[in-house]
Design an enzyme around this catalytic site. Structure first.
Site, PDB file in Angstrom:
ATOM      1  N   GLY A  23       0.843  -1.181   0.000  1.00 46.17           N
ATOM      2  CA  GLY A  23       0.000   0.000   0.000  1.00 46.17           C
ATOM      3  C   GLY A  23       0.879   1.231   0.000  1.00 46.17           C
ATOM      4  N   SER A  46       0.800  -6.732   3.199  1.00 48.30           N
ATOM      5  CA  SER A  46       1.760  -6.937   4.290  1.00 48.30           C
ATOM      6  C   SER A  46       2.236  -5.619   4.899  1.00 48.30           C
ATOM      7  CB  SER A  46       2.942  -7.774   3.821  1.00 48.30           C
ATOM      8  OG  SER A  46       3.533  -7.229   2.658  1.00 48.30           O
ATOM      9  N   GLU A  47       2.515  -4.609   4.080  1.00 49.72           N
ATOM     10  CA  GLU A  47       2.868  -3.290   4.606  1.00 49.72           C
ATOM     11  C   GLU A  47       2.301  -2.189   3.720  1.00 49.72           C
ATOM     12  OE1 GLU A  47       6.029  -5.687   6.688  1.00 49.72           O
ATOM     13  OE2 GLU A  47       5.481  -5.551   4.571  1.00 49.72           O
ATOM     14  N   THR A  48       1.986  -1.055   4.360  1.00 50.08           N
ATOM     15  CA  THR A  48       1.577   0.155   3.663  1.00 50.08           C
ATOM     16  C   THR A  48       2.512   1.276   4.087  1.00 50.08           C
ATOM     17  OG1 THR A  48      -0.739  -0.521   3.509  1.00 50.08           O
ATOM     18  CG2 THR A  48      -0.277   1.828   3.321  1.00 50.08           C
ATOM     19  N   HIS A  75      10.130  -3.698   0.520  1.00 49.94           N
ATOM     20  CA  HIS A  75       9.305  -3.743  -0.687  1.00 49.94           C
ATOM     21  C   HIS A  75       8.404  -2.523  -0.786  1.00 49.94           C
ATOM     22  CE1 HIS A  75       5.752  -5.211   1.600  1.00 49.94           C
ATOM     23  NE2 HIS A  75       5.062  -4.939   0.507  1.00 49.94           N
TER      24      HIS A  75
END
Length: 316
Positions: A23, A46-48, A75
């Site tokens: 995100g 998984s991550e923003t 990422h």
């Protein structure tokens, strides 16, 4: 109702709906920490990455999983800078990024490849029983002991700590069936955020290794393609002198005792067993750097909940 521009950008791939989806919220100056967490939970990747203004760098970023804030994410950094380049917010070149682990450099190439310099590496052996690690990961402990004499279990970090677990063959790695509660307990016992298991028995002949990463403590049962864990594992491979190649570059001694050598650039493959294949480029020299490409898969606006008066906008 307040809305915020959000994107899903697939990192470490040239193909949409592959690699690792991140995100990206390019303008989060008016969001509180609680609102950021709510957005990350809704996007459910998984991550923003949330970008805000910085007094110490070109911009500041905060990273949230669906359940918690984390200090660093490779990422999401790659994905967000590819988007900023495509959106003409930045030009190719070096950009400074303030994170919770300090100010890091991000290099954006003309072809859209983004390189992230990670934090100074640390690598420490851990005394963990192979039976308990194998039981947690659903891997025959013999497949771990087989390579453990040369490549021991260790916690490596370039901003986030991971328990690095070598596995002898891809068959055992691919058939892993982790017990997430046991993985959580294992990570807590060694102060790691996740487990990165890898095998040199890769699918692609051009790949250095195949990896899988499990981080249920951070609300991420399995991360498809992991930049921070790849950088940490690159430092681990140098620390334990995993390569004996003529083209390998000697690494300078540092506080971790690193004195081995690694290829000038490594290629880590990951995500194939969760149908999100991707590749991370890893360079370990004076600094640890991870690089890759990314593709924007989705763009839109998200309605955010009203801010709580007690929640500081820059709460960390």
């Amino acid at each position: 109702m307040e809305t915020v521009r959000t994107l899903l950008v697939d990192a470490f791939t040239d193909e949409p709906l592959a690699g690792n989806a991140a995100g990206v919220v390019p303008d989060a100056d008016d969001l509180t920490g609680a609102q950021m967490q709510a957005v990350a939970r809704e996007l459910s990747v998984s991550e923003t990455a949330f970008f805000v203004e910085s007094d110490d760098a070109d911009r500041r970023v905060r990273y949230f999983t669906p359940t918690t804030e984390v200090d660093l994410c490779g990422h999401a950094t790659i994905a967000s800078h590819v988007h900023l380049l495509e959106d003409s917010e930045i030009e190719p070149g070096t950009h400074s990024l303030e994170t919770n682990v300090g100010v890091l450099d991000v290099d954006v190439a003309e072809d859209g490849t983004v390189w992230m310099t990670q934090d100074d590496p640390t690598v420490e052996r851990v005394d963990v029983d192979y039976d308990s690690v194998g039981d947690a990961l659903g891997i025959d402990p013999a497949a771990l002991r087989d390579v453990g004499a040369d490549l021991p279990l260790a916690v490596a970090s370039t901003g986030l700590p991971f328990l690095v677990v070598p596995v002898n063959f891809l068959e055992h790695l691919g058939n892993a069936d982790p017990d997430m509660a046991a993985v959580e307990a294992l990570c807590e016992s060694v102060d790691a955020v996740g487990v990165y298991a890898f095998s040199f028995d890769a699918l692609d002949g051009d790949s250095t290794l195949h990896g899988r990463m499990f981080a249920p403590l951070a609300g991420v049962p399995e991360d498809p393609v992991t930049g921070t864990a790849s950088g940490a594992t690159g430092a681990y491979l140098r620390r334990f002198d995993a390569f004996d190649e003529p083209e390998a570059q000697p690494a300078p001694d540092d506080a971790t005792g690193d004195s081995g050598s690694v290829p000038e650039e490594m290629r880590f493959e990951q995500g194939h067993f969760v149908d999100r294949p991707g590749h991370v480029r890893v360079r370990v020299g004076d600094e640890v750097r991870v690089g890759g490409r990314a593709v924007t898969a989705l763009e839109g606006s998200l309605v955010v909940p009203e801010a709580d008066d007690g929640d500081d906008i820059l709460e960390a």
